[in-house]
Design an enzyme around this catalytic site. Structure first.
Site, PDB file in Angstrom:
ATOM      1  N   CYS A  86     -46.639  81.691  24.775  1.00  0.00           N
ATOM      2  CA  CYS A  86     -47.760  82.653  24.644  1.00  0.00           C
ATOM      3  C   CYS A  86     -48.464  83.514  23.641  1.00  0.00           C
ATOM      4  CB  CYS A  86     -46.926  84.105  25.069  1.00  0.00           C
ATOM      5  SG  CYS A  86     -47.578  84.799  25.598  1.00  0.00           S
ATOM      6  N   HIS A 176     -43.354  80.844  28.902  1.00  0.00           N
ATOM      7  CA  HIS A 176     -42.070  81.131  28.173  1.00  0.00           C
ATOM      8  C   HIS A 176     -41.704  80.215  28.965  1.00  0.00           C
ATOM      9  CE1 HIS A 176     -43.222  84.912  25.980  1.00  0.00           C
ATOM     10  NE2 HIS A 176     -43.694  85.014  27.450  1.00  0.00           N
ATOM     11  N   GLU A 178     -38.475  79.585  27.401  1.00  0.00           N
ATOM     12  CA  GLU A 178     -37.337  80.047  27.382  1.00  0.00           C
ATOM     13  C   GLU A 178     -36.425  80.722  28.769  1.00  0.00           C
ATOM     14  OE1 GLU A 178     -39.971  80.841  25.608  1.00  0.00           O
ATOM     15  OE2 GLU A 178     -40.490  83.414  25.200  1.00  0.00           O
ATOM     16  N   SER A 230     -11.537  98.669  20.780  1.00  0.00           N
ATOM     17  CA  SER A 230     -10.261  99.190  22.449  1.00  0.00           C
ATOM     18  C   SER A 230      -9.618  98.098  23.161  1.00  0.00           C
ATOM     19  CB  SER A 230     -12.075  99.489  22.844  1.00  0.00           C
ATOM     20  OG  SER A 230     -12.732  97.879  23.495  1.00  0.00           O
ATOM     21  N   GLY A 231      -9.918  96.488  22.848  1.00  0.00           N
ATOM     22  CA  GLY A 231      -9.376  95.514  23.760  1.00  0.00           C
ATOM     23  C   GLY A 231      -9.998  95.130  24.380  1.00  0.00           C
ATOM     24  N   GLY A 232     -11.190  95.637  24.431  1.00  0.00           N
ATOM     25  CA  GLY A 232     -12.498  94.897  24.549  1.00  0.00           C
ATOM     26  C   GLY A 232     -12.804  93.495  24.633  1.00  0.00           C
ATOM     27  N   ASP A 234     -16.060  92.727  23.055  1.00  0.00           N
ATOM     28  CA  ASP A 234     -16.434  92.627  22.292  1.00  0.00           C
ATOM     29  C   ASP A 234     -16.094  92.757  20.825  1.00  0.00           C
ATOM     30  OD1 ASP A 234     -18.619  91.924  23.892  1.00  0.00           O
ATOM     31  OD2 ASP A 234     -19.337  93.922  23.653  1.00  0.00           O
TER      32      ASP A 234
END
Ligand code: XMP
Length: 520
Positions: A86, A176, A178, A230-232, A234
Site C-alpha cells: 500500500c 493488503h 496481510e 484475575s485467573g483470566g 491474559d
C-alpha cells in the site's frame, strides 16, 4: 533502536498502518522471526547481515508530504529484497522513478485483481480464474510505473496493483495481503519470505516464549513487579511469563470481590500458589465489596464502585510489598489499537470497562506489557507453551465487575449465591456436552423479576434465570449460539429443579449489536 542481531529476520518498516502488527503476525505464523521498526528510527547502517528481507508497511501518509516522514533511499539499496505494501508500494515506486497521485477512484474494501504475468511473488497465489479478491484501502495510487519494473497484476482502478523489479528483487502491492479478506494473501507473503528472501524457518512458540522471558529479564532487572491476577487468560499468561523470568520478585495480587464464579478463588489459589508456586497474595474483600454495593442498581455506578474499590485494595497491598518498580499487565495488541483510536473517530461511551490491571496510574509504576504485540489466539498458544492447562488458556472471558453486571438491579448475597449455582450448572453442562469450546462466551444471569410457577402442586414465585451463549471473533460483534432443543430442555430442568430461587429459564437470542454481550 537496537535491532536483535542474533537471528535472521524480516524487517518490517512501519509507516503507521493499523495492519503492521498483522504483517508481523503472518510472518510468525510462517515460522519466521520478524522485527518492526518505525520509519523514523531506521537508517541503512542498521541493515546488517541478519536482515534477509524488508517489508515497507502501509500508512496514512502521502508520499509527497515529505515533511511528515523521513526515509532514506539507501535503506532499500542494500541488496536485500523489498516488498512494499500500500503506502510502502507507493514509496517504493516513487524512490525508483515512478509517480504517485491521488486517485480519481479511491478503493476501500474488496477489489478484483487480474493476473498479467508470472512472478515468484505470485506462485500459486492466483486462483484458477486468475482473478483474486483483495483488500484495498487507498486514496493515492501509482500512475507511472517505476523504471525497470513490470506489472504482475492490475485491478480496474489500479493499473499497477502488483509490480516487480525482478533484478533488484523489489516488489510492490497496492492491496493488503496481510488481512484475511485478501484471497491467498498468506501465500503471497510466504512466497516473498521463502522464495524471494530465501529465509529459513527459525521461529516457534518455544522461541517466542524464550525471547519474551529474556526481554522481561532485561526490562525489569532485579526489581520487584506486581501483577493483578484475575485467573483470566491474559493475566494468567502474563503472570506465568513473569514467574519464569523473575520468580519470587513477582507478586501477584488476587482480589476476591465476592462476585467471582463458583469455586473460582479455590481454583486460582490451587493453580497459581500450589501448582505454579507463585508469590500469590490472596485478598478476600467480599465483605467490603458487598457493603459498598448494597442498594446500588445503576449499572454505571456498580462498575465505578467496583473499579475504584479494586484499585484501593490493590494499592493497599502493593504498598505493603514495598519498593515495587513495575506493574505487569496483560494488554494485548487489539486493546492497544482500540485505546489509541487509530482512526481518530469519536466513539461514544457504552460502558465503563473495568480492567483489573489497567488503572492505578498515580502509583507511578512502570508498565510491563509483554503481550502487547500478540493476538488472543497467540496468547493462548503461548499459555500452553508455558505449561498452563488447557482449561485456563481456553476459558471464556469474564468481566472485571464479575457477577455484579450479570444481576441487573440491586445486589444481595442471596442473589449472588443463586446466580453462582445457575452459572456453574450451565457452564458444566456446556463442558459435559462438548459445547464449551464451540462458544466464545457463555454465562447465566439473574433477572430482577419474579414470576409465578408451579412445582408439585404448589405455587412458586421466584426469579428468572437468563442464559447467554454467543459466538464471536473478538467480542466486538456477536451472534447467539443455536442449541438443540434437547440441550435447552435439559439445562432448564436442571437449573429449575436444583436451585431454590429460580422457577423459569429464558435464553437470550439477541446479537451484538443491537445488544451487548453482558447485560449491564
Ligand atoms: P459487551 O458487554 O461490552 O462485552 O458487549 C464485550 C466483552 O467485554 C467483556 N467485558 C468486560 N471485560 N472488564 C472486562 O475486563 C469489564 O468491565 C467488562 N465489561 C464487559 C465482556 O464479558 C465481553 O467479553
Amino acid at each position: 533502536m537496537s535491532l536483535d542481531l542474533s537471528l535472521n529476520k524480516i524487517l518490517i518498516i512501519d509507516f503507521g498502518s493499523q495492519f503492521t502488527q498483522l504483517i508481523a503476525r503472518r510472518i510468525r505464523e510462517l515460522g519466521v522471526f520478524s522485527e518492526i521498526v518505525s520509519h523514523k528510527k531506521i537508517n541503512n547502517k542498521k541493515i546488517g547481515n541478519s536482515i534477509k528481507g524488508i517489508i515497507l508497511s502501509g500508512g496514512p501518509l502521502n508520499v509527497y508530504e515529505i515533511k511528515k516522514y523521513s526515509f532514506d533511499k539507501k535503506i532499500i539499496e542494500t541488496g536485500v529484497p523489498v516488498l512494499g505494501i500500500c503506502f510502502g508500494h507507493q514509496i517504493l515506486s516513487k524512490l525508483n522513478g515512478g509517480r504517485v497521485k491521488q486517485s480519481k477512484h479511491r478503493e476501500f474494501g474488496l477489489a478484483n485483481i487480474f493476473k498479467k504475468k508470472e512472478s515468484p511473488l505470485t506462485k500459486n497465489f492466483f486462483n484458477k480464474k486468475k482473478i483474486n479478491k483483495v483488500w484495498m484501502s487507498h486514496a493515492d495510487q501509482v500512475y507511472k510505473l517505476p523504471k525497470n519494473f513490470s506489472v504482475i497484476a492490475s485491478s480496474q482502478n489500479s493499473k499497477f496493483a502488483i509490480i516487480e523489479n525482478k533484478f533488484k528483487k523489489f516488489y510492490g502491492v497496492q492491496f493488503h495481503p496481510e488481512v484475511t479478506h485478501t484471497e491467498n494473501g498468506r501465500k503471497l507473503i510466504s512466497n516473498f519470505i521463502f522464495l524471494i528472501c530465501k529465509i529459513r524457518r527459525n521461529w516457534s512458540s518455544k522461541d517466542q516464549k524464550m525471547k519474551l522471558i529474556k526481554d522481561i529479564k532485561n526490562e525489569v532487572g532485579k526489581n520487584k513487579v506486581i501483577c493483578a491476577l484475575s485467573g483470566g487468560v491474559d493475566s494468567s499468561v502474563v503472570a506465568q511469563l513473569l514467574n519464569k523470568a523473575i520468580g519470587k520478585k513477582l507478586y501477584c495480587i488476587f482480589v476476591n470481590t465476592g462476585l467471582l464464579r463458583k469455586n473460582e478463588e479455590k481454583q486460582v489459589i490451587e493453580t497459581f500458589k500450589k501448582k505454579l508456586k507463585m508469590n500469590l497474595i490472596y485478598v478476600n474483600a467480599e465483605k467490603e465489596f458487598i457493603k459498598k454495593l448494597t442498594y446500588v442498581s445503576d449499572p454505571e455506578k456498580k462498575r465505578k464502585i467496583i473499579g475504584n474499590l479494586f484499585i484501593k485494595i490493590f494499592e493497599r497491598y502493593a504498598k505493603k510489598i514495598k519498593d515495587v518498580k513495575f506493574l505487569a499487565q496483560g494488554t494485548l495488541y487489539p486493546d492497544l489499537i482500540e485505546s489509541k483510536s487509530v482512526t481518530g473517530s469519536q466513539t461514544s461511551k457504552i460502558k465503563s470497562h473495568h480492567n483489573v490491571g489497567g488503572l492505578p496510574k498515580k502509583m507511578k509504576l512502570k508498565l510491563v506489557e509483554p503481550l502487547r504485540f500478540l493476538f488472543k489466539d497467540e496468547v493462548r498458544k503461548l499459555g500452553l507453551e508455558l505449561n498452563l492447562s488447557k482449561e485456563i488458556v481456553s476459558r471464556h472471558p469474564f468481566p472485571g465487575p464479575g457477577l455484579a453486571i450479570r444481576m441487573p438491579g440491586v445486589i444481595t448475597r442471596e442473589k449472588i449465591n443463586i446466580l453462582k449455582e445457575a452459572d456453574y450448572y450451565f457452564i458444566q453442562a456446556l463442558k459435559d456436552n462438548r459445547l464449551y469450546h464451540k462458544i466464545w462466551q457463555a454465562y447465566a444471569a439473574l433477572l430482577p423479576v419474579k414470576t409465578v410457577g408451579v412445582m408439585g402442586d404448589n405455587r412458586t414465585y421466584e426469579y428468572i434465570c437468563l442464559l447467554r451463549a454467543i459466538t464471536s471473533e473478538d467480542g466486538m460483534t456477536a451472534d447467539f449460539y443455536e442449541f438443540k432443543k434437547s440441550f435447552t430442555q435439559m439445562i432448564s430442568n436442571k437449573i429449575v429443579n436444583s436451585i431454590r430461587g429460580i422457577n423459569r429459564v429464558v435464553y437470550d437470542v439477541t446479537s451484538k449489536p443491537p445488544s451487548t454481550i453482558e447485560l449491564e
